[in-house]
Design a protein around this motif. Structure first.
Motif, PDB file in Angstrom:
ATOM      1  N   VAL A 242       0.745  -1.218   0.004  1.00 54.40           N
ATOM      2  CA  VAL A 242      -0.068   0.026   0.068  1.00 54.40           C
ATOM      3  C   VAL A 242       0.935   1.223  -0.111  1.00 54.40           C
ATOM      4  O   VAL A 242       1.839   1.414   0.779  1.00 54.40           O
ATOM      5  CB  VAL A 242      -1.148  -0.017   1.092  1.00 54.40           C
ATOM      6  N   ALA A 243       0.474   2.265  -0.877  1.00 60.33           N
ATOM      7  CA  ALA A 243       1.190   3.643  -0.772  1.00 60.33           C
ATOM      8  C   ALA A 243       0.201   4.588  -0.129  1.00 60.33           C
ATOM      9  O   ALA A 243      -0.970   4.569  -0.207  1.00 60.33           O
ATOM     10  CB  ALA A 243       1.609   3.955  -2.251  1.00 60.33           C
ATOM     11  N   VAL A 244       1.088   5.303   0.966  1.00 59.13           N
ATOM     12  CA  VAL A 244       0.265   6.357   1.458  1.00 59.13           C
ATOM     13  C   VAL A 244       0.262   7.688   0.436  1.00 59.13           C
ATOM     14  O   VAL A 244       1.412   8.130  -0.269  1.00 59.13           O
ATOM     15  CB  VAL A 244       1.125   6.865   2.785  1.00 59.13           C
ATOM     16  N   THR A 245      -0.906   8.181   0.052  1.00 56.54           N
ATOM     17  CA  THR A 245      -0.800   9.169  -0.928  1.00 56.54           C
ATOM     18  C   THR A 245      -1.785  10.515  -0.449  1.00 56.54           C
ATOM     19  O   THR A 245      -2.636  10.074   0.559  1.00 56.54           O
ATOM     20  CB  THR A 245      -1.352   8.776  -2.264  1.00 56.54           C
ATOM     21  N   GLU A 246      -1.894  11.564  -0.883  1.00 56.12           N
ATOM     22  CA  GLU A 246      -2.457  12.665  -0.457  1.00 56.12           C
ATOM     23  C   GLU A 246      -4.158  12.434  -0.925  1.00 56.12           C
ATOM     24  O   GLU A 246      -4.913  13.056  -0.278  1.00 56.12           O
ATOM     25  CB  GLU A 246      -1.965  13.953  -1.088  1.00 56.12           C
ATOM     26  N   ASP A 247      -4.225  11.290  -1.773  1.00 53.68           N
ATOM     27  CA  ASP A 247      -5.618  11.371  -2.067  1.00 53.68           C
ATOM     28  C   ASP A 247      -6.042   9.736  -1.295  1.00 53.68           C
ATOM     29  O   ASP A 247      -7.219   9.322  -1.795  1.00 53.68           O
ATOM     30  CB  ASP A 247      -5.536  10.743  -3.587  1.00 53.68           C
ATOM     31  N   GLY A 248      -5.506   9.179  -0.519  1.00 60.30           N
ATOM     32  CA  GLY A 248      -5.772   8.138   0.418  1.00 60.30           C
ATOM     33  C   GLY A 248      -4.984   7.024  -0.010  1.00 60.30           C
ATOM     34  O   GLY A 248      -4.017   7.169  -0.896  1.00 60.30           O
ATOM     35  N   PRO A 249      -5.026   5.789   0.765  1.00 63.21           N
ATOM     36  CA  PRO A 249      -4.497   4.636   0.371  1.00 63.21           C
ATOM     37  C   PRO A 249      -4.602   4.313  -1.011  1.00 63.21           C
ATOM     38  O   PRO A 249      -5.494   4.203  -1.388  1.00 63.21           O
ATOM     39  CB  PRO A 249      -5.082   3.535   1.327  1.00 63.21           C
ATOM     40  N   ARG A 250      -3.391   3.864  -1.448  1.00 59.92           N
ATOM     41  CA  ARG A 250      -3.236   3.316  -2.872  1.00 59.92           C
ATOM     42  C   ARG A 250      -2.689   1.875  -2.873  1.00 59.92           C
ATOM     43  O   ARG A 250      -1.443   1.609  -2.338  1.00 59.92           O
ATOM     44  CB  ARG A 250      -2.381   4.276  -3.852  1.00 59.92           C
ATOM     45  N   ILE A 251      -3.650   0.799  -3.128  1.00 56.33           N
ATOM     46  CA  ILE A 251      -3.046  -0.443  -3.120  1.00 56.33           C
ATOM     47  C   ILE A 251      -2.509  -0.830  -4.201  1.00 56.33           C
ATOM     48  O   ILE A 251      -3.089  -0.906  -5.364  1.00 56.33           O
ATOM     49  CB  ILE A 251      -4.337  -1.401  -2.867  1.00 56.33           C
ATOM     50  N   LEU A 252      -1.267  -1.246  -4.112  1.00 57.58           N
ATOM     51  CA  LEU A 252      -0.424  -1.437  -5.487  1.00 57.58           C
ATOM     52  C   LEU A 252      -0.241  -2.942  -5.881  1.00 57.58           C
ATOM     53  O   LEU A 252       0.050  -3.197  -6.866  1.00 57.58           O
ATOM     54  CB  LEU A 252       1.107  -1.171  -5.160  1.00 57.58           C
ATOM     55  N   THR A 253      -1.104  -3.994  -4.950  1.00 61.61           N
ATOM     56  CA  THR A 253      -1.153  -5.425  -5.416  1.00 61.61           C
ATOM     57  C   THR A 253      -2.444  -5.885  -5.743  1.00 61.61           C
ATOM     58  O   THR A 253      -2.695  -7.218  -5.500  1.00 61.61           O
ATOM     59  CB  THR A 253      -0.458  -6.158  -4.127  1.00 61.61           C
ATOM     60  N   LEU A 254      -3.202  -5.063  -6.084  1.00 58.22           N
ATOM     61  CA  LEU A 254      -4.606  -5.558  -6.526  1.00 58.22           C
ATOM     62  C   LEU A 254      -4.266  -5.993  -7.842  1.00 58.22           C
ATOM     63  O   LEU A 254      -3.290  -5.939  -8.833  1.00 58.22           O
ATOM     64  CB  LEU A 254      -5.647  -4.348  -6.879  1.00 58.22           C
ATOM     65  N   PRO A 255      -5.430  -7.208  -8.302  1.00 60.37           N
ATOM     66  CA  PRO A 255      -5.258  -7.706  -9.676  1.00 60.37           C
ATOM     67  C   PRO A 255      -5.409  -6.567 -10.740  1.00 60.37           C
ATOM     68  O   PRO A 255      -5.985  -5.606 -10.656  1.00 60.37           O
ATOM     69  CB  PRO A 255      -6.559  -8.355  -9.578  1.00 60.37           C
TER      70      PRO A 255
END
Length: 255
Positions: A242-255
């Motif tokens: 997961v990446a912490v971003t200004e737009d909220g958490p970004r899940i990097l390992t989704l299909p």
């Protein structure tokens, strides 16, 4: 040292994360009653090869391990919490399986884990899997700019305790990026408002491991890798990068 990633680096990690997702899906698709655990490893290994990705698991030897890890996935069954070595064991009806997998692509790494049942599922296993997934979702939701690592830890432990589950002491998630394990450590137990501050560009592998017995104590098998519950209760494991971003958490390992 904690490395804060650029948006370009996070995009590259997303590509590694896609490979991880495909490898996990392949391992799960291969899982059936009578199938050997090594066959799940072979399925994931084929996905990594097709993508031109390297396994950060294969040959990995941290200080606690007597030998390098011999596979591209960890395959943990029933009372094994994590780090199970996929060998000749055949899956049986009703087994609870956790698969952990990583991929390094173009110098960037992704890491994720899933849990599922094979054949006829026990109702208690379904509940444990759901609670573990809920704990992961809660941890991800807390991974926002302005929070701290302890907020992620507290969110995970709150779900686990409310579900009556245990969690192995000392185990948790980690920073991730150029290497699979980077700073900071992300405990599954913690107090809100404590720990490293979450900033845009921080990449974390968040990974709750819950046990049905409600106890935190586990033991390591003689192989030096396999982590198992002391009371024989079953375990489940979910993880996302997961990446912490200004737009909220970004899940990097989704299909």
């Amino acid at each position: 040292m904690v490395e804060i990633k650029t948006d370009t680096a996070l995009d590259a990690m997303r590509e590694a994360g896609r490979v991880v997702a495909r490898a996990l899906a392949a391992a799960r698709d291969a899982a059936a009653v009578g199938v050997r655990l090594r066959e799940l490893d072979e399925a994931a290994r084929a996905v990594l090869g097709e993508a031109g990705a390297r396994s950060p698991f294969l040959g990995y030897q941290p200080s606690f391990a007597p030998t390098p890890f011999p596979a591209v996935i960890c395959a943990s069954v029933n009372d094994v919490v994590s780090h199970g070595i996929p060998g000749e064991r055949r899956l049986r009806d009703g087994d609870l399986v956790s698969i952990d997998c990583g991929a390094e692509l173009d110098g960037w790494t992704g890491d994720a884990a899933i849990s599922f049942t094979v054949g006829t599922a026990r109702p208690a296993d379904v509940e444990l899997i759901a609670a573990t997934r809920h704990a992961l979702d809660a941890g991800i939701a807390a991974a926002t700019v302005g929070h701290r690592i302890g907020d992620i830890s507290h969110a995970i432990s709150t779900v686990a305790r409310n579900a009556g589950c245990g969690m192995p002491a000392g185990f948790g998630g980690h920073g991730i990026g150029r290497r699979m394990h980077e700073d900071p450590h992300v405990p599954n137990h913690g107090r809100p408002g404590r720990g490293f501050p979450l900033r845009h560009g921080l990449a974390l592998a968040i990974e709750p491991m819950l046990t049905a017995g409600g106890r935190d104590a586990c033991r390591t098998d003689p192989d030096g890798w396999t982590l198992r519950t002391i009371d024989g209760s079953r375990a489940a494991h979910f993880e996302h990068t997961v990446a912490v971003t200004e737009d909220g958490p970004r899940i990097l390992t989704l299909p």
